[in-house]
Design an enzyme around this catalytic site. Structure first.
Site, mmCIF file in Angstrom:
data_model
loop_
_atom_site.group_PDB
_atom_site.id
_atom_site.type_symbol
_atom_site.label_atom_id
_atom_site.label_comp_id
_atom_site.label_asym_id
_atom_site.label_seq_id
_atom_site.Cartn_x
_atom_site.Cartn_y
_atom_site.Cartn_z
ATOM 1 N N ASP A 1 38.723 18.927 69.508
ATOM 2 C CA ASP A 1 37.407 19.233 68.978
ATOM 3 C C ASP A 1 37.367 20.766 69.095
ATOM 4 O OD1 ASP A 1 34.848 20.031 68.800
ATOM 5 O OD2 ASP A 1 34.027 18.555 70.197
ATOM 6 N N LYS B 1 42.200 32.647 53.802
ATOM 7 C CA LYS B 1 41.040 32.950 52.950
ATOM 8 C C LYS B 1 40.216 31.672 52.736
ATOM 9 C CE LYS B 1 41.336 32.845 48.005
ATOM 10 N NZ LYS B 1 41.481 31.545 47.460
ATOM 11 N N HIS C 1 47.542 35.339 49.752
ATOM 12 C CA HIS C 1 48.943 34.995 49.477
ATOM 13 C C HIS C 1 49.544 35.843 48.346
ATOM 14 C CE1 HIS C 1 47.419 32.294 46.276
ATOM 15 N NE2 HIS C 1 48.652 32.286 45.793
ATOM 16 N N LYS D 1 53.685 37.820 47.394
ATOM 17 C CA LYS D 1 54.458 37.543 46.166
ATOM 18 C C LYS D 1 55.346 38.729 45.832
ATOM 19 C CE LYS D 1 51.180 34.456 43.895
ATOM 20 N NZ LYS D 1 51.652 33.447 42.977
ATOM 21 N N GLU E 1 44.503 30.232 34.061
ATOM 22 C CA GLU E 1 45.073 28.965 34.535
ATOM 23 C C GLU E 1 44.691 27.889 33.534
ATOM 24 O OE1 GLU E 1 45.352 29.491 39.318
ATOM 25 O OE2 GLU E 1 43.362 29.065 38.542
ATOM 26 N N ASP F 1 36.994 33.129 44.539
ATOM 27 C CA ASP F 1 38.269 32.410 44.674
ATOM 28 C C ASP F 1 39.462 33.324 44.383
ATOM 29 O OD1 ASP F 1 39.809 30.073 45.122
ATOM 30 O OD2 ASP F 1 40.005 29.749 42.969
ATOM 31 N N HIS G 1 42.738 38.216 45.298
ATOM 32 C CA HIS G 1 44.025 38.379 44.599
ATOM 33 C C HIS G 1 43.981 39.506 43.558
ATOM 34 C CE1 HIS G 1 44.606 34.697 46.593
ATOM 35 N NE2 HIS G 1 44.356 33.843 45.624
ATOM 36 N N LYS H 1 39.600 29.090 34.909
ATOM 37 C CA LYS H 1 40.224 27.767 34.857
ATOM 38 C C LYS H 1 40.068 27.204 33.442
ATOM 39 C CE LYS H 1 40.722 27.360 39.489
ATOM 40 N NZ LYS H 1 42.049 27.457 40.106
HETATM 41 C C1 BG6 Z 1 44.216 30.272 45.206
HETATM 42 C C2 BG6 Z 1 42.964 29.739 44.547
HETATM 43 O O1 BG6 Z 1 43.902 31.219 46.182
HETATM 44 O O2 BG6 Z 1 45.054 30.871 44.220
HETATM 45 C C3 BG6 Z 1 43.320 28.778 43.416
HETATM 46 O O3 BG6 Z 1 42.167 29.087 45.506
HETATM 47 C C4 BG6 Z 1 44.277 29.426 42.454
HETATM 48 O O4 BG6 Z 1 42.146 28.352 42.738
HETATM 49 C C5 BG6 Z 1 45.472 29.989 43.220
HETATM 50 O O5 BG6 Z 1 44.718 28.422 41.535
HETATM 51 C C6 BG6 Z 1 46.423 30.740 42.309
HETATM 52 O O6 BG6 Z 1 47.567 31.071 43.038
HETATM 53 P P1 BG6 Z 1 48.993 31.147 42.339
HETATM 54 O O7 BG6 Z 1 49.924 31.560 43.421
HETATM 55 O O8 BG6 Z 1 49.276 29.802 41.772
HETATM 56 O O9 BG6 Z 1 48.841 32.182 41.252
#
Ligand code: BG6
Length: 465
Positions: free
Chosen positions: A85, A138, A168, A172, A206, A225, A230, A316
């Site tokens: 917990d 994040k 992330h 890359k 996307e 997001d 990013h 999206k």
């Molecule tokens: C994430 C988002 O951080 O990054 C997602 O929450 C998004 O919504 C994703 O699709 C995109 O990451 P990548 O590495 O696929 O470009």
């Protein structure tokens, strides 16, 4: 390399989606390369055994990248599991016992943001936080006020040099390659500034929707997001000055300076869209006003970029999945008629292909003096077995190298810029899936229109066969 690498990894949220899709494959790869040979303590609320965790890791690897029997075997031996917990100090003591005397554990919090503060408090009380590094997944807050609050909570226990805020995109390779392209090639400096560049546009498209993450996404939206994190990292790499020294702080100093030069987003520079059908997704409110698309125009009031608009569109259910940057040059003062003359451009494609292209006018094949746009392309195919972003980031955090992580001042500057654009009552326009967003997005379209990433993909495929 740091002489004091982490000697254990604690992962909060080990039963979750992120662990399943990204972290277990990264850990297997790290074990295979000999980069991890320390206890890996999985932590979650479910009353699992360590064998259940091993099974979950196996299932994850089968779906994401494949099981390497030797590496999996070794990883299995490193795994521990503690059911907690998050607010109970006794539970944190159980983690302490599993650390087997580790002196510099890396603790990765992949739990919902409202659990950060109680988890950190209990880690501190139990003694687990002593000399530990903390890795935070994040989203880092949901606006400027909550990000500041989270930073305050973290700093009560951890020094900034021990805090690793994950984005992330910083793990890359193509994103890191942007800095090599800019700072390891002297010719780039000659044109990469307001004297030659008329505008910069960044597309992160996307072709899929929210993929079962409706309730997360409805609380988040495109701006939080992917834009605030990013895409701002991409903009920082595009717009920063060369760091004065080759160390993580000098690099991060330059990135913060880019954000400091960007004024808060104004309503006239923003268009929000929502794809038709979004409100029928599971977990999404029937009257949701969350954006699944944004188009925006940013100003960077730096010496290098003042007067050069930076356009961003992300969303999206767009026609293609790709991330691409196009820097358009001013038109030359040539005698070629305006109607046929197109601007030179620099195109950086970050995904799914990785390439750098210069668009230039050339004489078209044939006997006439017709001109056409041609591209000079540098591309490299990823090698099999290359590090994925999460492997690179976990490795860097365990080594104590902060260069690939967002610093406190950076995240606060990022939220300062987007804060005014987070207003849920701001206008939102519906768009058809598989289109480039609502018609209203034309209001923040670069002069000469958006570069079409689909045309570029097709021509690349034709070229390489
Ligand atoms: C994430 C988002 O951080 O990054 C997602 O929450 C998004 O919504 C994703 O699709 C995109 O990451 P990548 O590495 O696929 O470009």
């Amino acid at each position: 390399m740091n002489s004091n690498p982490s000697d254990a990894l604690v992962f909060y949220g080990v039963t979750g989606d992120l662990a399943f899709k990204k972290i277990f494959p990264a850990l297997q790869a790290m074990v295979r390369r000999g980069h991890v040979d320390v206890p890996v303590v999985g932590v979650a609320r479910s009353a699992w055994t360590v064998d259940q965790l091993r099974q979950r890791v196996h299932d994850s690897l089968e779906k994401h990248g494949g099981v390497d029997p030797a590496a999996f075997e070794k990883l299995s031996r490193l795994l521990r599991y503690v059911s907690v917990d998050y607010t109970d100090p006794a539970a944190c003591r159980a983690i302490h016992n599993e650390l087997e005397g580790a002196r510099r554990p890396a603790i990765y919090l992949a739990v919902p943001p409202h659990l950060f503060a109680p988890a950190i408090e209990q880690l501190a009380k139990s003694g687990c936080a002593k000399d530990a590094r903390i890795i935070i997944e994040k989203p880092f807050g949901r606006d400027l006020a909550s990000a500041k609050n989270l930073n305050r909570v973290l700093h009560e226990v951890f020094d900034e040099s021990s805090i690793f805020r994950i984005d992330h995109y910083l793990g890359k390779r193509p994103v890191n390659n942007m800095l090599i392209f800019r700072f390891a090639n002297s010719f780039v400096e000659s044109f990469w500034n307001r004297n030659y560049i008329e505008s910069v546009q960044i597309t992160m498209a996307e072709d899929f929707g929210v993929q079962g993450r409706g309730s997360f996404y409805d609380e988040t939206g495109t701006m939080r997001d992917v834009v605030e994190n990013h895409l701002f990292q991409i903009i920082s790499n595009l717009a920063m000055e060369p760091p004065a020294r080759n160390d993580s702080e000098s690099l991060r100093d330059e990135k913060v300076k880019v954000l400091k030069a960007i004024p808060p987003i104004e309503p006239t520079d923003l268009v929000r869209g929502q794809f038709r059908g979004y409100r029928d997704e599971k977990g999404v409110a029937k009257d949701s006003r969350t954006e699944t698309f944004v188009a925006l125009r940013l100003k960077i009031n730096s010496w290098r970029w003042k007067g050069v608009p930076f356009y961003v569109r992300a969303g999206k259910c767009l026609p293609i999945t790709c991330t691409e940057i196009v820097g358009r040059f001013h038109k030359p003062p040539t005698l070629i008629p305006e109607a046929v003359l197109k601007e030179n451009y620099l195109r950086l494609r970050l995904s799914p292909e990785v390439l750098i292209a210069m668009g230039m006018m050339t004489l078209a094949p044939g006997d006439t003096f017709a001109v056409e746009m041609s591209e000079m392309v540098a591309s490299s195919a990823p090698r099999t077995g290359e590090m994925e972003a999460y492997e690179r980031l976990i490795g860097a955090a365990m080594e104590g190298d902060g260069s690939l992580f967002a610093r406190e001042d950076y995240v606060e500057e990022a939220w300062r810029i987007v804060d005014p654009a987070l207003e849920k009552d701001a206008p939102i326009y519906e768009y058809e899936p598989n289109t480039w967003g609502p018609r209203e997005a034309e209001r923040v379209t670069p002069e000469g229109g958006w570069h079409n990433p689909m045309a570029a993909t097709l021509s690349l495929r034709e070229r390489v066969g």
